[in-house]
Design an enzyme around this catalytic site. Structure first.
Site, PDB file in Angstrom:
ATOM      1  N   ASP A  33       0.856  -1.194   0.000  1.00 13.44           N
ATOM      2  CA  ASP A  33       0.000   0.000   0.000  1.00 13.44           C
ATOM      3  C   ASP A  33       0.881   1.228   0.000  1.00 13.44           C
ATOM      4  O   ASP A  33       2.083   1.138   0.299  1.00 13.44           O
ATOM      5  CB  ASP A  33      -0.951   0.015   1.220  1.00 13.44           C
ATOM      6  CG  ASP A  33      -2.247   0.764   0.916  1.00 13.44           C
ATOM      7  OD1 ASP A  33      -2.187   1.988   0.660  1.00 13.44           O
ATOM      8  OD2 ASP A  33      -3.319   0.145   0.897  1.00 13.44           O
ATOM      9  N   ASN A  76     -17.003  -7.521 -10.397  1.00 15.01           N
ATOM     10  CA  ASN A  76     -17.767  -8.068  -9.269  1.00 15.01           C
ATOM     11  C   ASN A  76     -17.261  -9.489  -9.022  1.00 15.01           C
ATOM     12  O   ASN A  76     -17.414 -10.352  -9.868  1.00 15.01           O
ATOM     13  CB  ASN A  76     -19.265  -8.080  -9.582  1.00 15.01           C
ATOM     14  CG  ASN A  76     -20.080  -8.424  -8.343  1.00 15.01           C
ATOM     15  OD1 ASN A  76     -19.720  -9.326  -7.583  1.00 15.01           O
ATOM     16  ND2 ASN A  76     -21.160  -7.709  -8.130  1.00 15.01           N
ATOM     17  N   HIS A 124     -29.744  -0.556  -3.696  1.00 17.53           N
ATOM     18  CA  HIS A 124     -28.492  -0.260  -2.999  1.00 17.53           C
ATOM     19  C   HIS A 124     -28.741   0.806  -1.930  1.00 17.53           C
ATOM     20  O   HIS A 124     -29.780   1.453  -1.926  1.00 17.53           O
ATOM     21  CB  HIS A 124     -27.408   0.216  -3.970  1.00 17.53           C
ATOM     22  CG  HIS A 124     -26.789  -0.911  -4.750  1.00 17.53           C
ATOM     23  ND1 HIS A 124     -27.312  -1.357  -5.931  1.00 17.53           N
ATOM     24  CD2 HIS A 124     -25.706  -1.699  -4.495  1.00 17.53           C
ATOM     25  CE1 HIS A 124     -26.580  -2.374  -6.390  1.00 17.53           C
ATOM     26  NE2 HIS A 124     -25.604  -2.598  -5.541  1.00 17.53           N
ATOM     27  N   LYS A 153     -25.061   5.416  -2.638  1.00 18.27           N
ATOM     28  CA  LYS A 153     -24.520   5.026  -3.960  1.00 18.27           C
ATOM     29  C   LYS A 153     -24.756   6.136  -4.970  1.00 18.27           C
ATOM     30  O   LYS A 153     -25.869   6.646  -5.113  1.00 18.27           O
ATOM     31  CB  LYS A 153     -25.159   3.719  -4.441  1.00 18.27           C
ATOM     32  CG  LYS A 153     -24.529   3.193  -5.725  1.00 18.27           C
ATOM     33  CD  LYS A 153     -24.922   1.754  -5.993  1.00 18.27           C
ATOM     34  CE  LYS A 153     -24.403   1.248  -7.330  1.00 18.27           C
ATOM     35  NZ  LYS A 153     -22.941   1.248  -7.418  1.00 18.27           N
ATOM     36  N   THR A 159     -23.379  -4.114 -11.721  1.00 23.00           N
ATOM     37  CA  THR A 159     -23.833  -5.509 -11.711  1.00 23.00           C
ATOM     38  C   THR A 159     -25.144  -5.658 -12.479  1.00 23.00           C
ATOM     39  O   THR A 159     -25.322  -6.620 -13.238  1.00 23.00           O
ATOM     40  CB  THR A 159     -24.007  -5.983 -10.253  1.00 23.00           C
ATOM     41  OG1 THR A 159     -22.747  -5.828  -9.608  1.00 23.00           O
ATOM     42  CG2 THR A 159     -24.453  -7.423 -10.172  1.00 23.00           C
TER      43      THR A 159
HETATM   44  P1  NAD Z   1     -10.201   1.983  -0.374  1.00 23.54           P
HETATM   45  O1  NAD Z   1     -10.061   3.385  -0.813  1.00 23.54           O
HETATM   46  O2  NAD Z   1     -10.700   1.691   0.991  1.00 23.54           O
HETATM   47  O3  NAD Z   1      -8.766   1.235  -0.513  1.00 23.54           O
HETATM   48  C1  NAD Z   1      -7.885   1.417  -1.582  1.00 23.54           C
HETATM   49  C2  NAD Z   1      -6.472   1.239  -1.054  1.00 23.54           C
HETATM   50  O4  NAD Z   1      -5.563   1.275  -2.153  1.00 23.54           O
HETATM   51  C3  NAD Z   1      -6.040   2.370  -0.090  1.00 23.54           C
HETATM   52  O5  NAD Z   1      -5.501   1.814   1.096  1.00 23.54           O
HETATM   53  C4  NAD Z   1      -4.970   3.121  -0.878  1.00 23.54           C
HETATM   54  O6  NAD Z   1      -3.961   3.687  -0.059  1.00 23.54           O
HETATM   55  C5  NAD Z   1      -4.419   2.006  -1.756  1.00 23.54           C
HETATM   56  N1  NAD Z   1      -3.709   2.494  -2.937  1.00 23.54           N
HETATM   57  C6  NAD Z   1      -3.999   3.569  -3.713  1.00 23.54           C
HETATM   58  N2  NAD Z   1      -3.089   3.691  -4.694  1.00 23.54           N
HETATM   59  C7  NAD Z   1      -2.203   2.685  -4.533  1.00 23.54           C
HETATM   60  C8  NAD Z   1      -1.036   2.288  -5.225  1.00 23.54           C
HETATM   61  N3  NAD Z   1      -0.596   2.970  -6.301  1.00 23.54           N
HETATM   62  N4  NAD Z   1      -0.369   1.194  -4.792  1.00 23.54           N
HETATM   63  C9  NAD Z   1      -0.803   0.501  -3.723  1.00 23.54           C
HETATM   64  N5  NAD Z   1      -1.915   0.839  -3.002  1.00 23.54           N
HETATM   65  C10 NAD Z   1      -2.590   1.913  -3.413  1.00 23.54           C
HETATM   66  O7  NAD Z   1     -11.104   1.268  -1.479  1.00 23.54           O
HETATM   67  P2  NAD Z   1     -11.900  -0.129  -1.391  1.00 23.54           P
HETATM   68  O8  NAD Z   1     -13.302   0.106  -0.937  1.00 23.54           O
HETATM   69  O9  NAD Z   1     -11.059  -1.128  -0.669  1.00 23.54           O
HETATM   70  O10 NAD Z   1     -11.989  -0.513  -2.942  1.00 23.54           O
HETATM   71  C11 NAD Z   1     -10.829  -0.670  -3.726  1.00 23.54           C
HETATM   72  C12 NAD Z   1     -11.219  -0.961  -5.169  1.00 23.54           C
HETATM   73  O11 NAD Z   1     -11.891  -2.224  -5.246  1.00 23.54           O
HETATM   74  C13 NAD Z   1     -12.182   0.060  -5.778  1.00 23.54           C
HETATM   75  O12 NAD Z   1     -11.835   0.234  -7.138  1.00 23.54           O
HETATM   76  C14 NAD Z   1     -13.531  -0.617  -5.664  1.00 23.54           C
HETATM   77  O13 NAD Z   1     -14.470  -0.160  -6.606  1.00 23.54           O
HETATM   78  C15 NAD Z   1     -13.122  -2.029  -5.948  1.00 23.54           C
HETATM   79  N6  NAD Z   1     -14.081  -3.060  -5.492  1.00 23.54           N
HETATM   80  C16 NAD Z   1     -14.255  -4.122  -6.330  1.00 23.54           C
HETATM   81  C17 NAD Z   1     -15.060  -5.188  -5.945  1.00 23.54           C
HETATM   82  C18 NAD Z   1     -15.170  -6.383  -6.845  1.00 23.54           C
HETATM   83  O14 NAD Z   1     -15.921  -7.316  -6.532  1.00 23.54           O
HETATM   84  N7  NAD Z   1     -14.440  -6.427  -7.945  1.00 23.54           N
HETATM   85  C19 NAD Z   1     -15.718  -5.164  -4.711  1.00 23.54           C
HETATM   86  C20 NAD Z   1     -15.503  -4.050  -3.867  1.00 23.54           C
HETATM   87  C21 NAD Z   1     -14.662  -3.024  -4.271  1.00 23.54           C
END
Ligand code: NAD
Length: 262
Positions: A34, A118, A149, A153, A160
């Site tokens: 991170d 998702n 939702h 949101k 989805t």
């Molecule tokens: P969040 O903001 O809580 O966490 C993101 C983290 O990434 C932070 O700790 C930040 O410091 C870190 N970060 C930012 N840039 C970085 C880099 N260059 N290198 C390393 N770390 C870095 O967000 P979240 O709620 O945990 O969601 C993260 C992502 O996951 C979002 O894009 C969200 O839409 C996605 N998401 C996807 C799904 C899925 O099922 N695919 C589900 C939930 C969330």
């Protein structure tokens, strides 16, 4: 034991991934990446026991799989690292551009990579089921997609819900731009044969609910998915990481449907 590193380990999803992976006897968290909380123990950050895995800004060596839930710039860095170290990569980060998708396609020539907006197994199964039902029942059955939702949101309909519509369109030859009707309001909005209706409810703290309804004169079939916690996305990502880390997995771009054997 499958070794994994979490990119975005200090984030909301990252912390749950660390906590859930630590409970899984098949997985070992060996890296926590991170930009923030560098030096902190990933286990303590996740609210569990000390794991002796400090948060670092980058990955030093190969792991079986990296799981990325960050921002698109974080995903780009993860792609580069995984290609360099020969690690498999699961991407959950959303908001990726076409150029990012191209980077993933290029990386898939060298490593096993899976990207899904998702990661819920139930939702990915719903995509396949809705497509199959729509194809079998045909246009005598009206299709309406509803999603609910929480009040915070911003966007509608949900990605989805659009995914369900896309899966139905792919299976039936319909067009997501021409055949999907978003909400109905007015005097002359009677349903047209073959239309897909799309409706978004926003209320309270609903984590995420999606229903695809198929109704004709005399009967209605409904496929409903209800998410009660964001942990389903983390669990799906961990399952995808295990699947990608299988010793015989060839470098390629995979989908959650592959993980589910669909
Ligand atoms: P969040 O903001 O809580 O966490 C993101 C983290 O990434 C932070 O700790 C930040 O410091 C870190 N970060 C930012 N840039 C970085 C880099 N260059 N290198 C390393 N770390 C870095 O967000 P979240 O709620 O945990 O969601 C993260 C992502 O996951 C979002 O894009 C969200 O839409 C996605 N998401 C996807 C799904 C899925 O099922 N695919 C589900 C939930 C969330």
């Amino acid at each position: 034991m499958i070794s994994i590193a979490i990119n975005g380990a200090a984030g909301r999803m990252g912390r749950r991934l660390v906590a859930l992976a630590a409970e899984d006897s098949d997985l070992r968290v060996v890296g926590a990446l991170d930009r923030t909380e560098v030096g902190q123990d990933a286990g303590l950050l996740a609210g569990i026991k000390k794991l002796d895995v400090p948060v670092t800004p980058s990955l030093s060596g190969k792991v079986d799989a990296v799981i990325d839930f960050t921002v698109p710039a974080g995903t780009r860095a993860a792609i580069e690292t995984c290609v360099k170290t020969g690690s498999a990569l699961v991407i959950g980060t959303t908001g990726l551009t076409e150029a990012d998708q191209k980077l993933i396609d290029d990386a898939a020539g060298k490593i096993a990579v899976l990207q899904a907006p998702n990661m819920s197994l139930g939702v990915n199964l719903l995509f396949a089921l809705a497509a199959q039902v729509a194809k079998r029942l045909g246009d005598d059955y009206d299709i309406e997609i509803t999603e609910a939702h929480h009040r915070f949101k911003k966007d509608a309909p949900s990605g989805t819900a659009l995914g369900i519509a896309q899966a139905i369109c792919d299976a039936t030859g319909k067009s997501i731009t021409k055949d999907v009707v978003h909400g109905r309001h007015g005097d002359e909005v009677m349903r047209q044969r073959g239309q897909i209706g799309m409706h978004a409810l926003r209320m309270g703290d609903v984590v995420g609910e999606h229903t695809a309804s198929f109704a004709t004169l005399g009967e209605r079939l409904e496929l409903t998915h209800v998410a009660t916690t964001r942990d389903v996305f983390a669990r799906g990502a961990l399952r995808a990481a295990k699947w990608l880390a299988a010793p015989d997995r060839k470098p390629a771009r995979y989908r959650m449907a592959d993980v589910l054997g669909l």
